[in-house]
Design an enzyme around this catalytic site. Structure first.
Site, mmCIF file in Angstrom:
data_model
loop_
_atom_site.group_PDB
_atom_site.id
_atom_site.type_symbol
_atom_site.label_atom_id
_atom_site.label_comp_id
_atom_site.label_asym_id
_atom_site.label_seq_id
_atom_site.Cartn_x
_atom_site.Cartn_y
_atom_site.Cartn_z
ATOM 1 N N GLY A 11 0.821 -1.203 0.000
ATOM 2 C CA GLY A 11 0.000 0.000 0.000
ATOM 3 C C GLY A 11 0.853 1.250 0.000
ATOM 4 C CB VAL A 23 16.946 5.847 -1.767
ATOM 5 C CG1 VAL A 23 17.758 4.765 -2.480
ATOM 6 C CG2 VAL A 23 16.336 5.287 -0.489
ATOM 7 C CB VAL A 24 17.659 8.955 -5.929
ATOM 8 C CG1 VAL A 24 18.369 9.512 -7.163
ATOM 9 C CG2 VAL A 24 16.689 7.848 -6.344
ATOM 10 N NE ARG A 25 17.664 15.168 -5.516
ATOM 11 C CZ ARG A 25 17.257 16.403 -5.738
ATOM 12 N NH1 ARG A 25 17.478 17.351 -4.828
ATOM 13 N NH2 ARG A 25 16.653 16.717 -6.868
ATOM 14 N NE ARG A 72 -1.684 -4.607 -1.611
ATOM 15 C CZ ARG A 72 -1.402 -4.168 -0.391
ATOM 16 N NH1 ARG A 72 -0.335 -4.626 0.231
ATOM 17 N NH2 ARG A 72 -2.165 -3.277 0.214
ATOM 18 N N GLY A 102 5.673 -2.179 3.786
ATOM 19 C CA GLY A 102 5.290 -2.783 5.051
ATOM 20 C C GLY A 102 5.840 -4.185 5.233
ATOM 21 C CG ASP A 103 3.447 -7.003 7.318
ATOM 22 O OD1 ASP A 103 2.989 -6.587 6.233
ATOM 23 O OD2 ASP A 103 2.729 -7.484 8.213
ATOM 24 C CB SER A 105 7.554 -4.354 1.338
ATOM 25 O OG SER A 105 6.337 -3.876 0.797
ATOM 26 C CB THR A 125 2.764 0.798 6.318
ATOM 27 O OG1 THR A 125 1.413 0.519 6.673
ATOM 28 C CG2 THR A 125 3.654 0.580 7.528
ATOM 29 C CG ASP A 127 -2.226 0.092 8.466
ATOM 30 O OD1 ASP A 127 -3.121 0.954 8.453
ATOM 31 O OD2 ASP A 127 -2.232 -0.903 7.719
ATOM 32 C CG ASP A 129 1.275 -2.451 10.392
ATOM 33 O OD1 ASP A 129 2.120 -1.808 9.746
ATOM 34 O OD2 ASP A 129 0.494 -3.264 9.848
ATOM 35 N NE ARG A 171 -5.829 -4.987 5.552
ATOM 36 C CZ ARG A 171 -5.171 -5.624 4.591
ATOM 37 N NH1 ARG A 171 -5.738 -6.634 3.961
ATOM 38 N NH2 ARG A 171 -3.947 -5.263 4.255
ATOM 39 C CE LYS A 213 -20.210 13.543 24.522
ATOM 40 N NZ LYS A 213 -19.499 14.820 24.415
ATOM 41 C CG HIS A 215 -21.944 16.233 19.739
ATOM 42 N ND1 HIS A 215 -22.145 17.406 20.442
ATOM 43 C CD2 HIS A 215 -20.589 16.091 19.639
ATOM 44 C CE1 HIS A 215 -20.982 17.946 20.742
ATOM 45 N NE2 HIS A 215 -20.027 17.177 20.276
ATOM 46 C CG HIS A 249 -8.422 3.457 -0.450
ATOM 47 N ND1 HIS A 249 -9.494 2.606 -0.332
ATOM 48 C CD2 HIS A 249 -7.321 2.673 -0.501
ATOM 49 C CE1 HIS A 249 -9.064 1.356 -0.340
ATOM 50 N NE2 HIS A 249 -7.755 1.364 -0.439
#
Length: 319
Positions: A11, A23-25, A72, A102-103, A105, A125, A127, A129, A171, A213, A215, A249
């Site tokens: 993702g 990374v590139v530079r 993916r 993420g994991d 990858s 990621t 998340d 996580d 998730r 209250k 709401h 998303h």
């Protein structure tokens, strides 16, 4: 080492572009050529690989998503798929690879390292996580996107005197829900790591209603269940008018925050330092604002946990 590669996988998350840029530079600064692998491991198998120059990563630090695209790739989980990727790496003379994701990858990076290609994982990621790092690239941006949505929804909830259930991503990890709920003053936060008691949720809402209250905001991580279904249960149990917003998303996109741009730049550059030292099977992170690296196997074997003290605090402040 004179030639390395970089890819983004899984993702997308805001700040991936900043990491690619770093990374590139960083590599070019050390007179090392950099090749971008497009469309993640799927692109690696297909040979979608191009040399990147300084200008290739110009004007992308502020852009969400990933310039290298992502996909993916179930095929890369197989030995045959991994061998195809290795053939492409050899064909282009790539001696080491930085993998941002993420994991899933990380698992691909582990497999390539086992086949003799040093890989370093960079946690990208929303998340948050990935064990071994306090923050992952994209989490802060996603968090602020959610908080902005909560603030806007609260205005409507106040105006119409309604209860709102807001479903956020996560998730298997509740960090987005927990942090946004605490920052947004949610009355109830439901996360995958903690079992909830529906009677307690209903009691909280009724206590608030009894004291005047008008709401309430309830944050539900998608890993707990459907926000729509939960909203129906709330309305049936309390008779309070309830609405549901599923953010979806929208949480992945947007210009990365300053925090994510700096984090991505630091982690991307650090990954290059490790690769140039010939270190493979590592992953980078940040702990107590210090750059750290871990054995990728150790990280894959560990389980992500949320800060239970933060969850307890959210309970105490939402009485």
């Amino acid at each position: 080492m004179k030639r390395i590669g970089v890819l983004t996988s899984g993702g997308d998350s805001p700040g991936m572009n900043a990491a690619v840029r770093a990374v590139v530079r960083k590599a070019i600064y050390h007179d090392v050529e950099v090749y971008g692998v497009f469309h993640g491991y799927a692109g690696l198998i297909e040979g979608q690989i191009e040399k990147l120059e300084l200008g290739s990563v110009g004007d992308i630090i502020h852009r969400g998503g990933t310039k290298l695209y992502t996909a993916r790739c179930p095929e890369f989980k197989t030995i045959e798929g991994q061998k195809k990727g290795i053939e492409q790496l050899k064909k282009h003379g790539i001696e080491g690879l930085v993998v941002i994701g993420g994991d899933g990858s990380y698992m691909g990076a582990k497999k390539l390292t086992e086949h003799g290609f040093p890989c370093v994982g960079v946690p990208g990621t929303i998340d948050n996580d990935i064990p071994g790092t306090d923050f992952t690239i994209g989490f802060d941006t996603a968090l602020n996107t959610v908080i902005d949505a909560i603030d806007k929804i609260r205005d409507t909830a106040t105006s119409h005197e309604r209860t709102y259930v807001i479903e956020v991503m996560g998730r298997h990890a509740g960090d987005i829900a927990l942090w946004s709920g605490l920052a947004g003053g949610a009355e109830t936060i439901l996360i995958p790591e903690v079992n909830y008691d529906m009677d307690d949720v209903v009691a909280r809402l009724n206590r608030g209603h009894d004291r005047g209250k008008k709401h309430s905001i309830i944050i539900v991580a998608e890993g707990v269940g459907s926000g729509v279904e939960f909203g129906k249960k709330i309305e049936e149990a309390t008779s309070l008018e309830t609405r549901v917003s599923v953010l979806g998303h929208i949480q992945r996109g947007g210009s990365p925050t300053a925090f994510d741009r700096v984090l991505a730049s630091r982690l991307g550059a650090f990954a290059v330092e490790l690769i140039l030292q010939g270190k493979g099977g590592r992953c980078v992170g940040i702990q107590s604002n210090q750059l750290v690296d871990h054995d990728i196997l150790e990280i894959l074997d560990r389980k992500h946990t949320v800060d239970q003290s933060m969850y307890q605090l959210s309970q105490e402040l939402s009485i």
